[in-house]
Structures are given as C-alpha cells and as structure tokens.
Write a protein that holds these residues in place. Structure first.
Motif, short mmCIF file in Angstrom:
data_model
loop_
_atom_site.label_atom_id
_atom_site.label_comp_id
_atom_site.label_asym_id
_atom_site.label_seq_id
_atom_site.Cartn_x
_atom_site.Cartn_y
_atom_site.Cartn_z
N LEU A 1 -51.69 -5.92 6.95
CA LEU A 1 -51.09 -4.81 7.70
C LEU A 1 -51.16 -5.06 9.20
N LEU A 2 -52.28 -5.63 9.66
CA LEU A 2 -52.41 -5.92 11.09
C LEU A 2 -51.40 -6.97 11.54
N LYS A 3 -51.03 -7.91 10.66
CA LYS A 3 -50.03 -8.90 11.00
C LYS A 3 -48.64 -8.27 11.19
N ALA A 4 -48.39 -7.16 10.50
CA ALA A 4 -47.07 -6.52 10.58
C ALA A 4 -46.84 -5.85 11.93
N ILE A 5 -47.89 -5.36 12.56
CA ILE A 5 -47.74 -4.51 13.75
C ILE A 5 -47.03 -5.22 14.89
N PRO A 6 -47.40 -6.48 15.28
CA PRO A 6 -46.69 -7.13 16.40
C PRO A 6 -45.18 -7.28 16.15
N PHE A 7 -44.80 -7.62 14.92
CA PHE A 7 -43.36 -7.77 14.61
C PHE A 7 -42.63 -6.44 14.76
N LEU A 8 -43.24 -5.36 14.26
CA LEU A 8 -42.58 -4.05 14.31
C LEU A 8 -42.52 -3.52 15.75
N GLU A 9 -43.54 -3.82 16.54
CA GLU A 9 -43.53 -3.39 17.94
C GLU A 9 -42.45 -4.12 18.74
N ARG B 1 -40.26 2.28 14.78
CA ARG B 1 -41.35 3.26 14.82
C ARG B 1 -41.67 3.84 13.45
N ARG B 2 -40.67 3.97 12.60
CA ARG B 2 -40.92 4.56 11.29
C ARG B 2 -41.77 3.61 10.43
N LEU C 1 -46.85 8.81 17.10
CA LEU C 1 -45.54 8.55 16.49
C LEU C 1 -45.17 9.60 15.45
N ALA C 2 -45.97 10.67 15.35
CA ALA C 2 -45.73 11.67 14.30
C ALA C 2 -44.35 12.29 14.42
N HIS C 3 -43.83 12.41 15.65
CA HIS C 3 -42.52 13.03 15.83
C HIS C 3 -41.39 12.17 15.28
N GLU C 4 -41.66 10.88 14.97
CA GLU C 4 -40.63 10.00 14.43
C GLU C 4 -40.43 10.20 12.92
N MET C 5 -41.33 10.94 12.28
CA MET C 5 -41.25 11.11 10.82
C MET C 5 -40.11 12.05 10.48
N GLN C 6 -39.21 11.58 9.59
CA GLN C 6 -37.98 12.31 9.30
C GLN C 6 -38.00 13.00 7.93
#
Length: 733
Positions: free
Chosen positions: A306-314, A319-320, A352-357
């Motif tokens: 999961l920690l490896k995913a964060i740099p790619f998503l950033e 944000r979702r 990022l809670a406001h990004e939840m749809q």
C-alpha cells in the motif's frame, strides 16, 4: 535461483526505464516540432501525448494557452473549440472538475453553433465520462444522449458512438443498477462486435464480467473475463489486461477466497508496470495491498504494498484511490497494534474526506475512523462516527455484520458511563444478531429439545413426530393446490397483459400511421398554398406588366396625339385652351409614372438600394406629406439575390401606397439595412394608424404577407389608433 530472480528484477527495472525514456523523448520531439511550426496541429500533438500520460497538467494548460492565442489571432471558432477542449482536460487531470465542466460546456456550445456534429459527439462523450467519474450519473446520461444524437449516422463518428454506448452502460453499473447495466452493456458489445472494434469489445466483455461478479454469477463472470484476456493478449493491450486481472482478483475476494485472489492481483500489477501508466500502477498496488492486509500472516507485506501505491497516486492526483489506500493503511496499522501510524494516516484521510462520492466510500471511512478512535480510547469522538454508521444502516445501507456496529457503539457509551444508551444499543445489537443467526439457534434448540424428550418420553416423541408429518403432508397438499391456483391465475394474468400490450402496440402503430398521414397532408397543403400563392403573384406581375404596357404604349401616346392636335387649333380661345392643355399634360405624366411603377424593376442594371431610392425620390405625394429613404452605408448591395430584391421592391411599393392612401401622415420613412446576411426593410408613417384587433387584412396586406412567404421572410406589423403604422420585413439571404 536467487541470481535468476535478481536478474529478472534488473531486466524489469531496465525495461521500465527504457519505456520512461522513450516517453520523455517523444514529448521532447513533439515540443521541438511545436516550437518550430507554431501551428495548431503541432500544439494538438503535444496536448494529446500529455493527456494520455496524465503526468503534467500544467504543461498541458500551457500548450492549450498557445492554441488560445492562435484562436485569437485567426478568429476561427474551430480553434477556439480546440482550446476549450484541451484546457478542460488539463483541469480534469488536476482534479478541478467544476472548472473542467465549465470549459467543456463552452466547447460543446461553440460546436453546436458551428454545426460541428463530430466535435459535439466527441466532447459529449468526454463530458459524460467525467460525470461518471464524479458520480453525476444523470448528467452523464444527458450528455451521452446528446452525443449519440449528434454522432449517429455521421461518417467517422462510429468510434465515438461505441464509446458513448459503453460509458452509458457504465453509468448504470456505477450507480448500482446491475440489471440496466447488463442490458445496455450487451447492446454495446453487440455493436462493437458488428463494427469489428476489438478494443471496445474488450472493454464491453470486461464490464460484463464485473456485472456478473456483482450478480454472484461465477461462471459467466469468469467466461467474459477470459474472453477479454484472450483478445487483449492478441492485441498486446497490457493496460486493459492489468484492469481485467484486477477485476478477477476482486471477484475472488467477494467470494471470500483471498488466497486465490493474490495471484491474479500480482498479474495485474505485473502488466500495469509494463504500461508505465502511473494511475493504473497505483490502483493495482492498492488492490493487492487490500487483499494482503486481510490475512494476518501477510499484513506487513500488504502495508508495504500500500505504501508503494501512494507516490504513484500522488503524481497523477488520484484522490479517490488515495482515500482507499489511506483507509486500508489505517485498518492495517490498527490491527497490527501500531496506533500512532494508524492515526497519522487517518489525518491524511480526513483531509481527503470531501473527495468521497459514494456511500460505500463514506461507510468505509466512518468504519475505519470509529474503530481507531475507540481503540485509542477517544470514546466521545468514536461515538460520533458510530452514530453516522448507524444512521446509514437505518437509511437503507446494507452490511452483513451490521449488529457489530451497534455493539461497538454500546461499548463506547458504556465507556463514557451512559448506561441507558449503552443498554439500548446492546439490545438492538442482540436483536440484529438474533435475526441473522435465528435459523442456527432454532436448529440447536430443536436438537436440545429432542434429546431431552427422548430421555423422558420416547414414545410420546414418536407420536408427536407422526402427527407433525401428517400435518406437514396436509399443509404440503394445501400448498400444492393453492400454488396451482395461483399459477393458473398468473398465467391468465400474463396472457391478459400480453393481449393488452399487443393491443396498445397496435393502437400506437395506428396512431403513428395517422400522424404520418396528417403530416403528409399538412405538407401537401403547405406546398399547394405556396404554389397557388406563387401562381397568384406571377399572374399579378403579368397583369401589372400588361397594364403598364397598355398605359405607356397606348393611352399615353393617344393623350400625346390629342395634345398635339389641340395645339394646332386656332388661338382664339387661347386662355381656356392653355388650362386644358396643362391639365392634359399633367394627366399624361401621371399615367406615365403609374406605368413605370407597374413595370417590374430591372435588377440587372441597378441594385435594390438604388431602385428604392429612385422610387421614393419620384413619389407623387399629397400636399403636406414628404418621404424619407435611408440605407446602410458601405454595403455591397449586389449580394442580394434578384428574386429577393424583386419581392422586397414590390412589398415597399404596396406598403408606401397604403400609407399614402389611408394613413394621412406627414412623414413616410423607408429604411433598408443589411448586416451579417440579414436583410431588413422598415416602412413607417406617423399617420392615424388602425386597431389591429378589429381591422381585417385587406388585399394589400395579404399580398405583402404572400410575397414575404415566397422568399422565407418574417413580417412584423405594429399599429394602433393615432400612433401610425410600422411594417418591418426580415429575410436571411
């Protein structure tokens, strides 16, 4: 074996580096081409590459501004549309959906004004896609309908229409309407297969697999995924292969088989790394990590994934997916006993809670936060989020273990010494748990009862069982009879509904046929009226020409001969004879002018502006009345077609004649204007006017309307007693 693994890892890293370097070199080459050419095509190529990589939205916005400058310099609407399309994509990649929506709507509006159907279809397709991603499903379907209306039957827009059909089905899937999603996805797949669009067919098959997964249909789910994978391998489409393997992994997780899901999720990650698509790579890391943290023995490996995913998503500002990664990390660290790290990622999740749809995303967020707050002994805040979970459950959200949330809320109230609410929620938890395990408990109680009665009264139990069997037999027979009657009534009802539906269809068919006949009759009636009107006007012109010729060649010549004969008479009655000669000469001149007015104007040698100016200048007006003529300066009046000029000239003649005869005005104004192919004529007087609600149209006004209709002009007539009359003709040339 270790050396082999090390070498394989080096090769994989080297291939990723080569792909990255190739992508950068392609961008630099396109940038150099754009710097040299500075034209639309070169700027669009750079924008397309940046759009596909989704890595540098600011650079994309910069090149969109270059397109904007080209649009300003040229003034062409097509270039403005290109600007709005690419600048909106830049804002969408940045995550600013509201700005992206506004700019994309401008592109669609300009395309509609310019009549660019292909651009409308493409822009509406993109707009619907982003509305789907933003959970605005009704808006998405609105734009998909508009895009299909523009693109259907248009050569070159087939791919856009197939994409719209697929995304239209996706809107129902995202909204949870799996039945509607299945129907429209099957239609989309049939269209893709008929058009031999392999890439879109892969997308359709993948979506069908997802739908069948949600409907718990394992056989059809795996069959569609396998067919999609086979087509992807033939095409070398690694990005879609990664997506499909991820869906298969999710399916195994849904069936509570996480061990089987791991291999498919790892395959998804392997193919995602080949694409160098950071959004896809980050998503695959999140999916694999979510599976691993579910198993206690692999939880540490799952956290690392999961920690490896964060740099790619950033990097791609997804944000979702970041919300999902943070959520899984919060739960994993909490279960691992590392509350400090769990709280650290909960703080990131809060931002990022406001990004939840969707309700699913919000429920998972509340669940993770409430559990962590409770474990951190922050019971007051935990109660707030457990209450939100309970409210969602009461409002219809489904969770198989809903009783656990009531139980944990009761524990939090107990920790803050609110015994009344603690008891209340614990009772609700037991009630929900009893409803879940009711069957199991009933079976256990029955078993205990049988054992007890066997020890006490074995013969009585046998007798009771026999009575029970007889009762069950009677009930079964009764149910069979009732079921048969209900089935028969159902068959009759279905037959009645089918017959009624057929009758409605037949009535609708007849109604459509009647409407079609009525439309044909109205069209025929309109054509007949136009033909009769044209015939009437042509006859009127022929009669005008004949009368003008007769007046000019016969009557005027006879009057001239009469005048000459009279002048030869003796001058004995000179005084009286001069008066008669003057009267005769005036009569002949008036007849001559009248004949010229009746003759059709010759537009071969003069423009409408020149003929109207001459006509107004030589008008015979009563004493106390004058006429004014004005026209637009600096206009080439030769662009006005002769047919329109002729009818406009006659309309002005008729309107001015009516003003002279009936208005009693002091001033008659005639204005001719031409602006952007819009020709307008104004005839106004300051006379006595008339009541339009009472006065019926005479022959003159009816002729004006008929002439205007033959050239497709609009007539505006405004008059009232004492305020004069104003007639305006507008026609597009």
């Amino acid at each position: 074996m270790k050396r082999y693994r090390w070498a394989l890892g080096c090769c994989l890293l080297l291939s990723i580096g080569v792909l990255w370097a190739e992508g950068k070199s392609d961008l630099r080459a396109l940038q150099q081409e754009a710097a040299q050419n500075r034209n639309l095509d070169s700027y669009v190529k750079v924008c397309k590459l940046l759009y596909q990589t989704e890595e540098d939205p600011d650079l994309l916005l910069s090149y969109a501004d270059s397109i904007h400058q080209l649009a300003i310099d040229s003034g062409k609407p097509e270039i403005f549309i290109e600007y709005y399309i690419w600048v909106s994509e830049g804002y969408f990649i940045k995550g600013d959906f509201e700005q992206g929506y506004a700019l994309k709507r401008k592109a669609i509006g300009l395309a509609e004004k310019a009549g660019l159907r292909f651009t409308i279809a493409q822009a509406c397709c993109d707009m619907g896609y982003y509305c789907n991603a933003d959970a605005r499903y009704d808006s998405a379907r609105y734009y998909f309908h508009k895009g299909l209306a523009a693109g259907e039957g248009l050569p070159g827009a087939e791919e856009a229409c197939r994409t719209i059909l697929t995304n239209y089905a996706s809107s129902f899937l995202f909204e949870g309407q799996t039945d509607s999603a299945l129907v429209y996805t099957i239609r989309a797949s049939e269209r893709s297969a008929a058009d031999k669009d392999t890439a879109m067919l892969i997308e359709n098959l993948n979506q069908l697999g997802t739908i069948y997964r949600r409907k718990k249909n394992l056989e059809d789910c795996i069959a569609n995924f396998e067919e999609a994978l086979h087509l992807c391998e033939l095409c070398g489409n690694y990005n879609t292969v990664a997506f499909i393997y991820g869906n298969i992994a999710t399916a195994y997780c849904d069936w509570d088989r996480p061990e089987d899901a791991i291999s498919f999720s790892e395959k998804a990650l392997k193919y995602a790394l080949k694409t160098d698509n950071k959004r896809r790579i980050g998503t695959c890391y999140v999916n694999l990590g979510a599976i691993l943290v579910r198993m206690e023995k692999m939880r540490t490996e799952g956290i690392d994934t999961l920690l490896k995913a964060i740099p790619f998503l950033e990097q791609v500002n997804d944000r979702r997916q970041l919300c999902n990664a943070y959520n899984y990390l919060v739960n994993a660290y909490r279960l691992d006993g590392n509350l400090d790290m769990a709280m650290q990622y909960l703080q990131k999740l809060d931002k990022l809670a406001h990004e939840m749809q969707t309700d699913i995303e919000r429920f998972k967020y509340y669940q993770a936060k409430a559990a962590l707050l409770q474990e951190s002994k922050n019971y007051a805040d935990a109660i707030v989020y457990y209450r939100k979970i309970v409210d969602m459950l009461r409002n219809g959200y489904k969770d198989a273990r809903d009783y656990e949330h009531y139980k944990k809320l009761s524990e939090c109230y107990l920790a803050v010494n609110n015994l009344s609410l603690a008891y209340n929620y614990m009772m609700q938890a037991y009630a929900l748990r009893d409803s879940v395990f009711q069957t199991e408990e009933t079976d256990q109680l029955s078993e205990y009862s049988v054992k007890y009665r066997t020890k006490e009264k074995e013969l009585e139990i046998v007798s009771l069982r026999r009575e029970q069997l007889e009762q069950e037999t009677y009930m079964l027979r009764h149910r069979i009879i009732v079921g048969s009657v209900i089935s028969l009534l159902g068959i009759l009802l279905l037959g009645s509904l089918y017959a009624r539906q057929r009758q409605r269809a037949r009535i609708a068919l007849l109604a459509n046929a009647a409407c079609e006949k009525e439309r044909e009759f109205l069209e025929l009636q309109k054509e007949t009226e136009q033909r009769l009107t044209r015939k009437y006007i042509d006859g009127l012109e022929s009669e005008r020409e004949r009368m003008a010729t007769e007046l000019h060649d016969d009557v005027c010549n006879n009057l001239l001969a009469l005048e000459m004969n009279i002048r030869t008479i003796s001058t004995e009655e000179g005084a009286d004879l001069d008066k008669q000669l003057d009267l005769l000469n005036n009569t002949r001149e008036r007849l001559r002018k009248l004949s010229h007015e009746l003759m059709p104007p010759v537009f071969q040698y003069a423009t409408l502006d020149e003929l109207l100016a001459d006509y107004v200048l030589h008008l015979s007006l009563p004493e106390g009345t004058h006429a004014e003529y004005h026209s637009t300066v600096g206009v080439d009046w030769n662009v006005v077609p002769k047919s329109i000029s002729f009818e406009c000239y006659r309309i002005v003649q008729e309107a001015v004649s009516n003003a002279v005869k009936y208005a009693g005005s002091a001033c008659i104004q005639v204005e001719l204007a031409l602006e952007n192919n819009d020709l307008s004529i104004l005839v106004a007087d300051d006379g006595k006017g008339f009541d339009m609600s009472r006065k019926t149209k005479g022959i003159g006004l009816r002729t004006i309307w008929q002439r205007a209709e033959t050239i497709g002009a609009e007539v505006e007539l405004d008059s009232s007693p004492g305020k004069g009359t104003r007639l305006k003709i507008n026609v597009l040339i």
